[in-house]
Design a protein around this motif. Structure first.
Motif, PDB file in Angstrom:
ATOM      1  N   LEU A  22       0.781  -1.109   0.136  1.00  0.00           N
ATOM      2  CA  LEU A  22      -0.087   0.016  -0.059  1.00  0.00           C
ATOM      3  C   LEU A  22       0.925   1.146  -0.098  1.00  0.00           C
ATOM      4  O   LEU A  22       0.389   2.160  -0.702  1.00  0.00           O
ATOM      5  N   GLY A  23       2.002   1.245   0.770  1.00  0.00           N
ATOM      6  CA  GLY A  23       2.820   2.318   0.880  1.00  0.00           C
ATOM      7  C   GLY A  23       3.403   2.673  -0.518  1.00  0.00           C
ATOM      8  O   GLY A  23       3.649   3.857  -0.928  1.00  0.00           O
ATOM      9  N   VAL A  24       3.925   1.633  -1.270  1.00  0.00           N
ATOM     10  CA  VAL A  24       4.450   1.736  -2.619  1.00  0.00           C
ATOM     11  C   VAL A  24       3.374   2.322  -3.665  1.00  0.00           C
ATOM     12  O   VAL A  24       3.548   3.263  -4.465  1.00  0.00           O
ATOM     13  N   ILE A  25       2.033   1.848  -3.556  1.00  0.00           N
ATOM     14  CA  ILE A  25       1.026   2.525  -4.223  1.00  0.00           C
ATOM     15  C   ILE A  25       0.794   3.790  -3.982  1.00  0.00           C
ATOM     16  O   ILE A  25       0.466   4.638  -4.640  1.00  0.00           O
ATOM     17  N   HIS A  26       0.602   4.055  -2.588  1.00  0.00           N
ATOM     18  CA  HIS A  26       0.480   5.663  -2.140  1.00  0.00           C
ATOM     19  C   HIS A  26       1.601   6.480  -2.706  1.00  0.00           C
ATOM     20  O   HIS A  26       1.178   7.681  -3.405  1.00  0.00           O
ATOM     21  N   THR A  27       2.571   5.897  -2.690  1.00  0.00           N
ATOM     22  CA  THR A  27       3.758   6.827  -3.364  1.00  0.00           C
ATOM     23  C   THR A  27       3.639   6.856  -4.918  1.00  0.00           C
ATOM     24  O   THR A  27       3.780   8.031  -5.342  1.00  0.00           O
ATOM     25  N   HIS A  28       3.096   5.975  -5.566  1.00  0.00           N
ATOM     26  CA  HIS A  28       3.195   6.222  -7.003  1.00  0.00           C
ATOM     27  C   HIS A  28       1.798   7.189  -7.314  1.00  0.00           C
ATOM     28  O   HIS A  28       2.018   7.889  -8.135  1.00  0.00           O
ATOM     29  N   VAL A  29       0.673   7.029  -6.474  1.00  0.00           N
ATOM     30  CA  VAL A  29      -0.402   7.969  -6.750  1.00  0.00           C
ATOM     31  C   VAL A  29       0.013   9.198  -6.313  1.00  0.00           C
ATOM     32  O   VAL A  29      -0.327  10.301  -7.088  1.00  0.00           O
ATOM     33  N   ARG A  30       0.748   9.664  -5.514  1.00  0.00           N
ATOM     34  CA  ARG A  30       1.250  10.875  -5.116  1.00  0.00           C
ATOM     35  C   ARG A  30       2.262  11.745  -6.109  1.00  0.00           C
ATOM     36  O   ARG A  30       2.099  12.825  -6.462  1.00  0.00           O
ATOM     37  N   VAL A  31       2.953  10.675  -6.699  1.00  0.00           N
ATOM     38  CA  VAL A  31       3.960  11.277  -7.874  1.00  0.00           C
ATOM     39  C   VAL A  31       2.958  11.495  -8.960  1.00  0.00           C
ATOM     40  O   VAL A  31       3.032  12.421  -9.615  1.00  0.00           O
ATOM     41  N   GLU A  32       1.930  10.716  -9.230  1.00  0.00           N
ATOM     42  CA  GLU A  32       1.316  10.847 -10.343  1.00  0.00           C
ATOM     43  C   GLU A  32       0.279  12.148 -10.213  1.00  0.00           C
ATOM     44  O   GLU A  32       0.221  12.781 -11.338  1.00  0.00           O
ATOM     45  N   LEU A  33      -0.419  12.593  -9.143  1.00  0.00           N
ATOM     46  CA  LEU A  33      -1.119  13.587  -8.582  1.00  0.00           C
ATOM     47  C   LEU A  33      -0.136  14.793  -8.890  1.00  0.00           C
ATOM     48  O   LEU A  33      -0.495  15.704  -9.483  1.00  0.00           O
ATOM     49  N   ALA A  34       1.119  14.769  -8.583  1.00  0.00           N
ATOM     50  CA  ALA A  34       2.028  15.947  -8.884  1.00  0.00           C
ATOM     51  C   ALA A  34       2.480  16.196 -10.074  1.00  0.00           C
ATOM     52  O   ALA A  34       2.367  17.114 -10.607  1.00  0.00           O
ATOM     53  N   ARG A  35       2.578  14.910 -10.798  1.00  0.00           N
ATOM     54  CA  ARG A  35       2.926  15.237 -12.401  1.00  0.00           C
ATOM     55  C   ARG A  35       1.858  15.702 -13.244  1.00  0.00           C
ATOM     56  O   ARG A  35       2.096  16.681 -13.888  1.00  0.00           O
ATOM     57  N   HIS A  36       0.728  15.435 -12.754  1.00  0.00           N
ATOM     58  CA  HIS A  36      -0.520  15.769 -13.421  1.00  0.00           C
ATOM     59  C   HIS A  36      -1.285  17.196 -13.213  1.00  0.00           C
ATOM     60  O   HIS A  36      -1.934  18.010 -13.885  1.00  0.00           O
ATOM     61  N   CYS A  69      -4.089  -5.185 -10.794  1.00  0.00           N
ATOM     62  CA  CYS A  69      -5.045  -4.293 -11.515  1.00  0.00           C
ATOM     63  C   CYS A  69      -4.451  -2.814 -11.669  1.00  0.00           C
ATOM     64  O   CYS A  69      -5.605  -1.903 -12.243  1.00  0.00           O
ATOM     65  N   LEU A  70      -3.583  -2.575 -11.157  1.00  0.00           N
ATOM     66  CA  LEU A  70      -3.110  -1.108 -11.028  1.00  0.00           C
ATOM     67  C   LEU A  70      -2.839  -0.689 -12.534  1.00  0.00           C
ATOM     68  O   LEU A  70      -2.441  -1.446 -13.273  1.00  0.00           O
ATOM     69  N   PRO A  71      -3.002   0.806 -12.838  1.00  0.00           N
ATOM     70  CA  PRO A  71      -2.474   1.217 -14.175  1.00  0.00           C
ATOM     71  C   PRO A  71      -1.085   0.883 -14.421  1.00  0.00           C
ATOM     72  O   PRO A  71      -0.352   0.875 -13.544  1.00  0.00           O
ATOM     73  N   GLN A  72      -0.768   0.619 -15.663  1.00  0.00           N
ATOM     74  CA  GLN A  72       0.609   0.219 -16.061  1.00  0.00           C
ATOM     75  C   GLN A  72       1.232   1.384 -17.218  1.00  0.00           C
ATOM     76  O   GLN A  72       2.325   1.620 -16.995  1.00  0.00           O
ATOM     77  N   THR A  73       0.446   2.018 -17.650  1.00  0.00           N
ATOM     78  CA  THR A  73       0.815   3.019 -18.768  1.00  0.00           C
ATOM     79  C   THR A  73       0.776   4.430 -17.974  1.00  0.00           C
ATOM     80  O   THR A  73      -0.200   4.671 -17.307  1.00  0.00           O
ATOM     81  N   PRO A  74       1.354   5.372 -18.601  1.00  0.00           N
ATOM     82  CA  PRO A  74       1.129   6.913 -18.308  1.00  0.00           C
ATOM     83  C   PRO A  74      -0.270   7.482 -18.509  1.00  0.00           C
ATOM     84  O   PRO A  74      -0.845   8.127 -17.573  1.00  0.00           O
ATOM     85  N   THR A  75      -1.038   6.898 -19.422  1.00  0.00           N
ATOM     86  CA  THR A  75      -2.209   7.229 -19.803  1.00  0.00           C
ATOM     87  C   THR A  75      -3.026   6.576 -18.733  1.00  0.00           C
ATOM     88  O   THR A  75      -4.342   7.528 -18.509  1.00  0.00           O
ATOM     89  N   GLU A  76      -3.086   5.440 -18.365  1.00  0.00           N
ATOM     90  CA  GLU A  76      -3.883   4.755 -17.379  1.00  0.00           C
ATOM     91  C   GLU A  76      -3.745   5.321 -16.011  1.00  0.00           C
ATOM     92  O   GLU A  76      -4.717   5.698 -15.259  1.00  0.00           O
ATOM     93  N   TRP A  77      -2.620   6.044 -15.665  1.00  0.00           N
ATOM     94  CA  TRP A  77      -2.215   6.366 -14.484  1.00  0.00           C
ATOM     95  C   TRP A  77      -3.098   7.586 -14.414  1.00  0.00           C
ATOM     96  O   TRP A  77      -3.693   8.167 -13.374  1.00  0.00           O
ATOM     97  N   TYR A  78      -3.013   8.528 -15.486  1.00  0.00           N
ATOM     98  CA  TYR A  78      -3.454   9.978 -15.803  1.00  0.00           C
ATOM     99  C   TYR A  78      -5.038   9.583 -15.424  1.00  0.00           C
ATOM    100  O   TYR A  78      -5.724  10.307 -14.775  1.00  0.00           O
TER     101      TYR A  78
END
Length: 144
Positions: A22-36, A69-78
């Motif tokens: 969950l910590g790894v996922i949260h970090t990824h979500v935080r990075v994607e929010l900052a990126r977008h 089931c998590l997004p794999q591509t930048p478009t999916e993360w967006y």
């Protein structure tokens, strides 16, 4: 039960290995929010969205190890972070407020860049507001 209580209950029931995932996922979500969204989204609002991502079905499935089931591509993360923002009224308001504040700042800067004779000429022709709106729009698009 509130969404916050549900998230707390989910986190309380996780094993150490699941908490680590969950910590790894949260970090990824935080990075994607900052990126977008960058500075358009307040840090406290980003924290709320990261916590809310815990209750997302794809995140829960990944934590449980059922499927990745998590997004794999930048478009999916967006798309994923867009859905988090879209489902949170405060996040939408925060972004709208940030955009309006930035528009006012850009308009003031663009007006200050004009020479006095240019301002007078544009004002007399009735195109000053249109000119400023075009400049602000161009700068907003360049930033986003």
């Amino acid at each position: 039960m509130s969404k916050h209580a549900t998230i707390e209950n989910i986190i309380e029931g996780l094993t150490p290995a699941q908490l680590q995932r969950l910590g790894v996922i949260h970090t990824h979500v935080r990075v994607e929010l900052a990126r977008h969204f960058g500075n358009r989204l307040a840090p406290i609002m980003a924290d709320v969205l990261v916590q809310e991502s815990t209750a997302h079905p794809d995140v829960l499935a990944s934590i449980e190890g059922i499927a990745d089931c998590l997004p794999q591509t930048p478009t999916e993360w967006y798309s994923f972070v867009q859905s988090l923002v879209r489902n949170n009224d405060l996040a939408q308001r925060n972004i709208a407020f940030s955009d309006e504040t930035r528009k006012v700042e850009f308009r003031t800067e663009e007006l200050a860049r004009l020479r006095p004779d240019q301002r007078v000429t544009l004002s007399r022709s009735g195109t000053l507001d249109e000119y400023l709106e075009d400049r602000v729009k161009a700068r907003l698009e360049a930033v986003q």
